[in-house]
Design a protein around this motif. Structure first.
Motif, short mmCIF file in Angstrom:
data_model
loop_
_atom_site.label_atom_id
_atom_site.label_comp_id
_atom_site.label_asym_id
_atom_site.label_seq_id
_atom_site.Cartn_x
_atom_site.Cartn_y
_atom_site.Cartn_z
N UNK A 142 0.99 -1.46 0.36
CA UNK A 142 -0.39 -0.06 -0.49
C UNK A 142 1.07 1.62 -0.11
N UNK A 143 0.68 2.58 -0.34
CA UNK A 143 0.77 3.48 -0.37
C UNK A 143 1.76 4.07 0.52
N UNK A 144 0.60 3.65 1.75
CA UNK A 144 1.09 4.15 3.34
C UNK A 144 1.23 2.89 3.81
N UNK A 145 1.61 3.31 5.38
CA UNK A 145 1.66 1.94 6.31
C UNK A 145 0.04 2.18 6.55
N UNK A 146 -0.84 1.27 6.93
CA UNK A 146 -2.23 0.56 7.01
C UNK A 146 -2.30 0.75 8.64
N UNK A 147 -3.46 0.81 8.71
CA UNK A 147 -3.60 1.00 10.38
C UNK A 147 -4.35 -0.88 10.12
N UNK A 185 -2.03 11.72 1.77
CA UNK A 185 -1.58 12.01 3.07
C UNK A 185 -2.35 10.96 4.54
N UNK A 186 -1.30 10.64 5.51
CA UNK A 186 -1.51 9.06 6.16
C UNK A 186 -2.85 9.03 6.77
#
Length: 178
Positions: free
Chosen positions: A139-144, A174-175
């Motif tokens: 994924x583009x950012x770390x996923x919660x 934007x995270x």
């Protein structure tokens, strides 16, 4: 119910739909955040990087979905389904599923190979999405909630080839959205 691509004249009504729907389900701050995201998508994305589809009943927009381009380190043609909103008073009637099916069909016709989303696996599995490991498509950012990173092939190919890390269009950088 009528399904179609959104038009420029729909922008204000769409932004209000997302703001209201997310405020109803997640609170006012989330409604403002997602309303802002939708505004940024419709005003800042390149035409070939964004597809939006609406469901209307009696001349009112009751649902909307967006697909935005995802880039990987390869020439794969991929998009991300997000965000999705169905007016609170119209939820539970299959509008979201019909919109997703409509949008996926349109993307398939345009030669899109893969579609990803980040959401509830129990819902999105009903419309053809399956879990995608971070080793296959990061994924583009770390996923919660990594279990919510989902995808589907639109061309009969496999989601087993390592694609690397996805890059999204500017509005999603934007995270807080992840």
């Amino acid at each position: 119910m009528k399904l179609s691509a959104y038009g420029e004249s729909d922008r204000q009504e769409i932004e209000a739909l997302f703001t209201r729907t997310f405020a109803d389900s997640e609170g006012q701050s989330e409604g403002k955040l997602i309303g802002h995201l939708v505004h940024e998508l419709m005003s800042g994305a390149e035409a070939d990087d964004l597809f939006g589809f609406i469901a209307t009943e009696q001349e009112q927009i009751v649902g909307c979905i967006f697909f935005t381009r995802l880039s990987f380190g390869s020439p794969i043609n991929a998009f991300m389904l997000s965000p999705v909103a169905v007016d609170t008073d119209h939820q539970g009637k299959g509008i979201g599923k019909k919109l997703i099916d409509f949008g996926v069909k349109r993307l398939r016709e345009l030669g899109v190979e893969l579609v990803f989303t980040y959401g509830d696996p129990s819902y999105y599995s009903k419309v053809g999405f399956e879990h995608v490991s971070q080793e296959i498509a990061e994924a583009p950012f770390k996923l919660s909630h990594p279990e919510g990173w989902l995808g589907q092939s639109l061309d009969g190919g496999s989601l087993e080839l390592p694609l690397g890390q996805a890059c999204c269009i500017e509005a999603f950088n934007d995270p807080r959205y992840w």
